[in-house]
Design an enzyme around this catalytic site. Structure first.
Site, mmCIF file in Angstrom:
data_model
loop_
_atom_site.group_PDB
_atom_site.id
_atom_site.type_symbol
_atom_site.label_atom_id
_atom_site.label_comp_id
_atom_site.label_asym_id
_atom_site.label_seq_id
_atom_site.Cartn_x
_atom_site.Cartn_y
_atom_site.Cartn_z
ATOM 1 N N TRP A 220 0.827 -1.213 0.000
ATOM 2 C CA TRP A 220 0.000 0.000 0.000
ATOM 3 C C TRP A 220 0.856 1.255 0.000
ATOM 4 O O TRP A 220 0.356 2.347 0.205
ATOM 5 C CB TRP A 220 -0.935 0.010 1.217
ATOM 6 C CG TRP A 220 -0.258 0.200 2.549
ATOM 7 C CD1 TRP A 220 0.988 -0.190 2.911
ATOM 8 C CD2 TRP A 220 -0.820 0.840 3.703
ATOM 9 N NE1 TRP A 220 1.259 0.146 4.217
ATOM 10 C CE2 TRP A 220 0.160 0.783 4.739
ATOM 11 C CE3 TRP A 220 -2.036 1.447 3.983
ATOM 12 C CZ2 TRP A 220 -0.059 1.308 5.999
ATOM 13 C CZ3 TRP A 220 -2.246 1.967 5.249
ATOM 14 C CH2 TRP A 220 -1.274 1.902 6.240
ATOM 15 N N GLU B 7 0.208 -4.505 11.901
ATOM 16 C CA GLU B 7 0.335 -5.924 11.556
ATOM 17 C C GLU B 7 0.612 -6.813 12.765
ATOM 18 O O GLU B 7 0.647 -8.043 12.630
ATOM 19 C CB GLU B 7 1.445 -6.096 10.515
ATOM 20 C CG GLU B 7 1.132 -5.405 9.215
ATOM 21 C CD GLU B 7 2.295 -5.400 8.243
ATOM 22 O OE1 GLU B 7 2.050 -5.584 7.046
ATOM 23 O OE2 GLU B 7 3.443 -5.213 8.700
ATOM 24 N N GLN C 158 2.754 -0.021 14.400
ATOM 25 C CA GLN C 158 2.796 1.275 13.721
ATOM 26 C C GLN C 158 1.428 1.916 13.830
ATOM 27 O O GLN C 158 0.484 1.331 14.365
ATOM 28 C CB GLN C 158 3.177 1.085 12.255
ATOM 29 C CG GLN C 158 2.184 0.246 11.460
ATOM 30 C CD GLN C 158 2.762 -0.287 10.168
ATOM 31 O OE1 GLN C 158 3.479 -1.259 10.162
ATOM 32 N NE2 GLN C 158 2.422 0.363 9.062
#
Length: 791
Positions: free
Chosen positions: A347, A486, A607
């Site tokens: 992305w 993630e 993140q």
């Protein structure tokens, strides 16, 4: 290392740092790139020469942990660099085997040239000085050149020099992939074409991409050729004398069967190298091409930050140049600089295209074409899981199928683990966002009304079909996904992956649905009818989209936006304890897994996830989105949300510091500079611990440029106007840049503390409307406006 706005210098040889330097000294032109390895050094644990052509992939099956796994990789193509040298009858000289008196590598950013100077001590009296200039041609994307100059000190030196094209390469640049098959090339053949030219051809094993490479080597003495297994060499014997320079020039041409307007890649390479001018003339046209790029991407930022930003821009342009506009390629997350992530497209265009839109919109359009060409594959992926619309893959390569690996290696524990990141369906929202941002910045109505509208429609259809109604909540929900963080792939102890109602996923899905409805309303009637007929779109479906866009569930806990439903029930992590034990805990997931624990159990993020919403949308637009969904997102709630996740994020991605710096510039300005520094130095200081040597982080590099361009200026291209809401940081309050906006080439912005100057070029087509929070200004072509900003 020393840096200036025009150079990037390494002034000694350090084997431990060589992989990092090779990545940051990579040269490319948007078609292909070659790592900054020393030409006399072969691939080993220190050096890794790699050459990569954009979009050149190959698929292989490997046996890992008792399972057969299939992976597609960006292919390391034959190495054109090799040029080694030695005193006659002696050993080949390299910095690892010979006495190095001085060593310097300099990337000349303005001209796109890598210069190397090494002085080798030979026998206590004599010294051999080797100077090399290297370029990957920015005007002709199929050419590269290497000039090597030898000068003796203390007495003459008879030299044997050998140049080569080496087809015996593999993909072996990432240690954790070495259990996977990396032998992508086959049918390697070599030959000669004239007195000074040799060639090599090969093909990839499964994708059957044919590669042709030809090299012309010239020197002040006769050059002879020899064919060896998997490579072809050219040899010359020279005498290097004090005060006189002996020069060897090597010009290389590279073609593949994916290139347009050629018949055979080998013949094309042989013909091109035969017609190529000498090194001096190539250098002139190469510098001219780079000069044009720098003018279009003008950026003036003072100090160390400016020097790093120039390096970032240099690498963005080497990966995605105007040559990219002619290719069927996406945005490789690690550039064309190495083999990490196997060269896949994630992305990261979400962080790259906003910058390109305002400088090289033709490149942005081409990158969106890459996505449109794979729309049917995305629709097939949606059908495979019982959904309508388009499900774009988290990792994409050649043909648009899902390329996310089935297993990934934790190098700390040595275990191969299931990889569930393919559930990051939010990549579709990123593509839709990029379509809209490109069209707003460029004014490209033709793309929006055709390919753009088609992608928006099918992505919106997927989200509407993914949403299920919950009677208890009285809201729609999206279940079984993974968000940008993630670390969290499943609930603690769950027997299946996926999370429910990831806030980022749901809010961006609502944005896609509402934005697509507006785009369809604004389409010219004939086009709207065509699109509706072709996609069987009817009023009932549009009404459903509108309902879902207003009723998607966004979870909250303790007065903050929850990352996903149930996030607030997870345990708190002993952050200080882990920092005391491990120091660097960016890859917290690996640390916990090696302890037989899981990051899924904790309120801990790799993140930015929820905070990504503040990166994509201005404060006013984000409040509006939440209002549409039936939630109040006042400033206090957002501040609490920022504080909550800031304290629970390990920053295991180079994108994390970037996003947090962007958010904090408006939320907590005093801390923003620290995070901006983290983003700036992510690659140059290799803050992720060895990852940059496997390829630069292109999204983070482009994102730092966009932080200066849009983040700190509040620049938006919206509703036919340029919107500005500056938040200059004390550490970066004076800088300038130019943009290309809807036919205006070179709209200049200059921020000087509390003053903003905007200059519109005289040759522009129409006036530009500029809107600030407290005023509106219309600038005619040729106008310059100076505005005093509120404190």
């Amino acid at each position: 290392m020393t840096a200036t706005p025009s150079t990037w210098d390494y002034d000694h040889y350090d084997a431990a740092e060589e992989r990092l330097r090779e990545s940051l000294c990579t040269l490319g032109n948007g078609y292909f790139a070659t790592r900054g390895a020393l030409p006399e050094c072969a691939a080993d644990d220190v050096h890794y020469p790699g050459t990569y052509v954009a979009g050149c992939y190959n698929r292989l099956i490997s046996t890992v942990a008792g399972r057969e796994v299939e992976n597609e990789d960006m292919v390391n193509l034959p190495n054109w660099l090799p040029l080694r040298f030695r005193p006659a009858g002696g050993d080949w000289l390299t910095p690892d085997t010979a006495e190095v008196l001085d060593h310097r590598q300099t990337v000349h950013l303005d001209s796109g040239v890598l210069e190397r100077l090494t002085r080798f001590g030979l026998d206590g009296e004599r010294v051999l000085s080797v100077r090399q200039l290297r370029l990957v041609h920015m005007a002709d994307p199929h050419l590269a050149a290497l000039r090597t100059e030898f000068t003796a000190e203390g007495g003459p030196v008879d030299l044997e020099v050998e140049a080569a094209l080496d087809g015996g390469v593999t993909n072996s640049g990432v240690p954790r992939y070495r259990d996977l098959d990396g032998h992508h090339l086959t049918h390697v053949h070599t030959g000669t074409a004239g007195d000074d030219t040799v060639w090599l051809r090969c093909r990839t094993r499964t994708s059957d991409i044919r590669t042709g490479m030809a090299a012309r080597t010239t020197a002040d003495a006769p050059v002879t050729a020899a064919r060896e297994h998997l490579c072809v060499t050219q040899r010359v014997t020279l005498r290097a004398r004090p005060g006189r320079t002996a020069t060897v020039d090597k010009v290389v041409a590279l073609h593949t069967s994916r290139d347009p307007a050629i018949s055979d890649p080998l013949q094309a390479a042989v013909d091109r190298v035969a017609e190529a001018p000498g090194f001096d003339d190539l250098l002139v046209t190469h510098r001219t091409a780079w000069g044009q790029l720098w003018r279009r991407a003008e950026l003036e930022v003072p100090g160390e930050a400016g020097s790093i930003l120039r390096l970032h821009l240099f690498h963005v342009l080497q990966t995605l140049s105007p040559h990219t506009a002619d290719l069927d390629v996406g945005v490789p997350a690690r550039g064309l600089h190495g083999e990490a992530y196997r060269g896949h497209v994630f992305w990261d265009e979400l962080f790259v295209l906003p910058y390109l839109n305002l400088h090289f919109p033709e490149v942005s359009r081409a990158l969106l074409h890459y996505r449109h060409r794979r729309l049917e594959k995305a629709r097939s992926a949606a059908r495979a899981i019982g959904r309508r619309g388009a499900l774009y893959p988290w990792q994409s390569g050649s043909d648009g199928r899902e390329e996310t690996q089935q297993l990934h290696l934790n190098p700390r524990s040595g275990r191969w683990l299931p990889d569930h990141s393919h559930l990051q369906h939010h990549v579709g929202s990123a593509i839709a966002y990029n379509v809209w941002q490109y069209c707003e910045a460029s004014g490209d109505a033709e793309f929006l009304h055709t390919k753009g509208a088609e992608m928006l429609l099918q992505i919106a259809r997927f989200w509407a079909d993914s949403a299920t109604w919950d009677e208890h909540l009285g809201r729609h929900r999206i279940r079984g996904v993974v968000g940008p963080d993630e670390y969290h792939e499943a609930y603690p102890g769950a027997d299946r992956p996926g999370l429910d109602d990831n806030a980022y996923t749901n809010v961006t899905a609502a944005w896609v649905l509402s934005r697509t409805l507006r785009v369809l309303d604004d389409l010219p009637e004939p086009r709207r009818r065509e699109l509706g007929e072709r996609t069987a779109l009817d009023d009932a479906e549009l009404e459903h989209w509108d309902s879902v866009s207003r009723t998607l569930h966004v979870p909250f806990h303790e007065g903050v936006v929850s990352q996903f439903e149930g996030y607030g029930d997870l345990a708190e992590l002993d952050w200080e304890g882990y920092r005391d034990r491990y120091g660097d805990i960016r890859r917290l997931d690996r640390l916990l897994e090696a302890e037989n624990d899981s990051v899924n159990n904790y309120q801990a993020s790799k993140q930015a996830d929820v905070l990504m919403l503040g990166y994509l949308f201005s404060p006013a637009e984000l409040r509006s989105l939440f209002r549409r969904l039936g939630y109040a997102l006042d400033e206090r709630t957002w501040q609490r949300t920022v504080d909550h996740y800031l304290a629970r994020t390990s920053h295991g991605s180079t994108l994390s510091g970037l996003v947090h710096g962007w958010i904090l510039a408006r939320a907590r300005r005093a801390e923003a500079w620290d995070y901006f520094q983290e983003a700036l130095k992510g690659d140059v200081a290799d803050l992720q611990g060895g990852t940059t040597g496997e390829g630069i982080h292109l999204g983070a590099m482009a994102g730092t440029l966009d932080l200066v361009q849009r983040g700190l200026t509040g620049l938006e291209t919206r509703a036919g106007a340029l919107w500005l809401d500056p938040v200059p940081l004390p550490e970066l309050s004076s800088y300038g840049f130019s943009v290309r906006y809807q036919g205006h080439w070179g709209v200049r912005f200059r921020l000087e503390h509390s003053r903003l100057e905007i200059a519109v070029p005289a040759a522009g087509p129409l006036p530009i409307d500029v809107r600030l929070p407290d005023r509106e200004v219309r600038l005619q072509p040729g106008d310059t406006c100076r505005l005093v900003l509120p404190d």
